[in-house]
Motif scaffolding. Structure first.
Motif, PDB file in Angstrom:
ATOM      1  N   GLY A  74       0.827  -1.198   0.000  1.00  0.00           N
ATOM      2  CA  GLY A  74       0.000   0.000   0.000  1.00  0.00           C
ATOM      3  C   GLY A  74       0.863   1.250   0.000  1.00  0.00           C
ATOM      4  O   GLY A  74       0.605   2.216  -0.730  1.00  0.00           O
ATOM      5  N   MET A  77       2.270   1.898  -3.377  1.00  0.00           N
ATOM      6  CA  MET A  77       1.245   2.458  -4.265  1.00  0.00           C
ATOM      7  C   MET A  77       1.032   3.940  -3.945  1.00  0.00           C
ATOM      8  O   MET A  77       0.924   4.772  -4.848  1.00  0.00           O
ATOM      9  N   THR A  78       0.982   4.256  -2.657  1.00  0.00           N
ATOM     10  CA  THR A  78       0.834   5.663  -2.272  1.00  0.00           C
ATOM     11  C   THR A  78       1.996   6.489  -2.798  1.00  0.00           C
ATOM     12  O   THR A  78       1.811   7.600  -3.277  1.00  0.00           O
ATOM     13  N   ILE A  81       1.398   7.085  -6.549  1.00  0.00           N
ATOM     14  CA  ILE A  81       0.356   8.086  -6.777  1.00  0.00           C
ATOM     15  C   ILE A  81       0.863   9.468  -6.401  1.00  0.00           C
ATOM     16  O   ILE A  81       0.669  10.441  -7.123  1.00  0.00           O
ATOM     17  N   THR A  82       1.528   9.546  -5.253  1.00  0.00           N
ATOM     18  CA  THR A  82       2.002  10.833  -4.767  1.00  0.00           C
ATOM     19  C   THR A  82       3.078  11.404  -5.687  1.00  0.00           C
ATOM     20  O   THR A  82       3.084  12.600  -5.967  1.00  0.00           O
ATOM     21  N   SER A 215      -4.107  11.993  -0.893  1.00  0.00           N
ATOM     22  CA  SER A 215      -4.026  10.796  -1.725  1.00  0.00           C
ATOM     23  C   SER A 215      -4.757   9.637  -1.082  1.00  0.00           C
ATOM     24  O   SER A 215      -5.147   8.688  -1.754  1.00  0.00           O
ATOM     25  N   SER A 219      -8.549   5.828  -2.081  1.00  0.00           N
ATOM     26  CA  SER A 219      -8.947   4.503  -1.616  1.00  0.00           C
ATOM     27  C   SER A 219     -10.450   4.291  -1.840  1.00  0.00           C
ATOM     28  O   SER A 219     -10.922   3.169  -1.897  1.00  0.00           O
ATOM     29  N   ASP A 225      -4.061   1.723  -2.197  1.00  0.00           N
ATOM     30  CA  ASP A 225      -2.981   2.496  -1.588  1.00  0.00           C
ATOM     31  C   ASP A 225      -2.898   2.117  -0.109  1.00  0.00           C
ATOM     32  O   ASP A 225      -3.557   1.183   0.348  1.00  0.00           O
TER      33      ASP A 225
END
Lengths: 273, 250
Positions: A74, A77-78, A81-82, A215, A219, A225
């Motif tokens: 997770g 993934m964060t 994305i970030t 972000s 979810s 994430d």
């Protein structure tokens, strides 16, 4: 004899009061009190703390092999994305600010329109809109929808920060640049933006931190994430309190790392005075 | 006064007018012609339009009517013409306007590199020569904030000269300086005049005017009240307003 002793003790006490030792002690006392209050509260709830269960959801070390647990997946993934979100939102922000300041009426209207539209609707609604309405129409993935929504939203706020920085630069800088024959592009690139960005690093950092925290909202469209993985683990194990503390702490690590990095950058690029 | 060879007309200003949006009329049908290598000093009370005139010459302000031609290039809507004029007219500001995030050397080589496409080495060499000329070669790697006012203004002059302009304009270049530093900047300006640079100088420094100017223009309310050589001007002013103004500042 006793007066002399009490005087020297006073000196030591004053030195101690001003030193970091006092501040750290005060901080630790406050934290201890908070923990105590929480402990009392959860004791009354009859919650069974099982911190020992948590590490295996972060990572596993089996047969000498290190593997990610759901929370670390997770987290990665964060990060993805970030990272995309930061790059895109800062770009959108800078471009929008420049458009708002341009001589073209059309550019100014477009930028203003975008800004007002995005600033005045909730991020969650924008995420849903992009995923449930636009993604089916244009055919993009949920990851793309999440990143796009996040970037457009944070970009709008970033653009106002950029604009404030640019506008704060003394008019004389523009006039000197003009008198030397520089065009607008070079003026922004070499004179205005280097000064403006140094000025707005503090609010820009806050903006970046907001993006990292916001972000978590992706979810809600089932992007796995850090927050989503946290929810999934809790759904399985009911380790509600422990997992949420852990997830919050992991977000804290990301944002504090960003803060420290930007601080170091600020010091490095400080204009000499 | 040594005999100076003045060239052809390099700046032709024909009946320009400028009114600011707030209603203030800064220039009224202002006309003048300036020759190559001429040093023109403009004096006058605040609000007389002296600075506005300078700023119109390089496009910092837009004129409402009239025409400006600099070395054959008209200042009109044509972007190329405007750029050409900005390259050929250098400006030194009262508040220096140095770039604080660049070193002294960086300030000077920026424009030649970007606008005249000089290589870094060429630009650097020229910059050092200019710093020698303004007497502060040792400050090349300092930042503007580390310099005194007089030094900063000399850097600003060097920076403007780096573009090899045909005309140099000085907008009250010494007005923001402590008295001790005015001299060093005026010396640089005097040298520049002796070397034959065409200069338009807005100033209150009458000594400078007397020493180096070829012509003095007295402005009030956007118009030329009187103009003439320095000798004529200071010893034998014709108009009453001129006499009044001179009595106040001399």
């Amino acid at each position: 004899m006793s007066i002399k002793m009490s005087l020297s003790y006073q000196k030591i006490w004053l030195k101690l009061k001003r030193s970091p030792v006092m501040d750290v002690t005060k901080f630790l006392i406050v934290v201890a009190v908070l923990i105590w209050v929480m402990a009392r509260g959860t004791q009354q709830l009859g919650y069974n703390w099982q911190w020992y269960q948590v590490p295996k959801y972060i990572f596993q070390f089996q047969d000498g092999e290190f593997s990610f647990g759901p929370l670390l997946f997770g987290l990665s993934m964060t990060f993805r994305i970030t990272a995309w979100g930061l790059v895109l939102s800062m770009t959108i922000g800078l471009v929008t600010a420049l458009l708002r300041l341009s001589n073209s009426f059309f550019a100014r209207i477009v930028a203003r329109g975008y800004l007002e539209l995005i600033r005045n609707t909730p991020l969650l609604v924008q995420i849903f809109f992009l995923y449930f309405v636009l993604a089916p129409i244009f055919g993009f993935s949920r990851f793309f929808a999440g990143v796009l929504a996040l970037s457009l939203f944070e970009g709008a706020y970033a653009s106002e920060i950029f604009r404030a920085g640019i506008v704060s630069i003394h008019k004389g800088q523009w006039e000197a640049s003009h008198s030397l024959g520089l065009n607008i592009f070079d003026t922004y690139r070499c004179i205005i933006l280097p000064q403006a960005i140094r000025r707005i690093l503090p609010p820009l950092t806050s903006q970046a931190i907001s993006l990292i925290k916001d972000s978590a909202l992706v979810s809600t469209i089932a992007i796995y994430d850090l927050t989503m993985e946290g929810r999934a683990v809790i759904a399985e194990t009911f380790l509600t309190f422990e997992i949420w503390f852990t997830v919050a702490f992991m977000y804290l690590i990301i944002t504090i790392t960003l803060s420290i990095t930007v601080n170091a950058l600020e010091n490095r690029f400080r204009i000499q005075t | 006064m040594q005999e100076k060879k003045l060239g052809d007309y390099i700046v032709t200003v024909d009946r320009i007018s400028k009114t600011f949006p707030n209603g203030v009329c800064a220039l009224r049908d202002f006309s003048t012609r300036i020759r190559r290598s001429e040093v023109v000093v403009i004096i006058g009370p605040s609000g007389s339009g002296k600075s506005t005139f300078l700023r119109c010459l390089n496009g910092l302000e837009e004129i409402d009517s009239g025409s400006i031609v600099i070395d054959g290039t008209p200042l009109d809507e044509n972007k190329k013409n405007r750029l050409e004029i900005r390259k050929e007219v250098g400006m030194v500001f009262q508040s220096f306007n140095l770039f604080p995030h660049k070193t002294v050397l960086g300030n000077i080589i920026l424009a030649p590199g970007l606008v005249r496409k000089k290589s870094k080495d060429e630009a650097r060499k020229m910059a050092m020569d200019l710093l020698m000329k303004v007497n502060i070669p040792e400050k090349a790697d300092s930042y503007p904030s580390q310099l005194s006012g007089g030094q900063q203004q000399r850097v600003a002059i060097a920076r403007a000269l780096a573009m090899r302009p045909k005309v140099m304009m000085f907008d009250e270049a010494t007005s923001a300086l402590d008295p001790e530093m005015i001299g060093e900047v005026l010396d640089v300006m005097k040298n520049l005049a002796r070397e034959g640079m065409t200069m338009i100088v807005v100033t209150h420094e009458m000594g400078f005017a007397r020493e180096v100017s070829d012509r003095v223009i007295f402005m009030e309310d956007g118009c030329i009240v009187e103009e003439g050589t320095a000798e004529h001007f200071f010893s034998n002013p014709q108009k009453e307003r001129t006499k009044l103004f001179l009595s106040q500042i001399l």
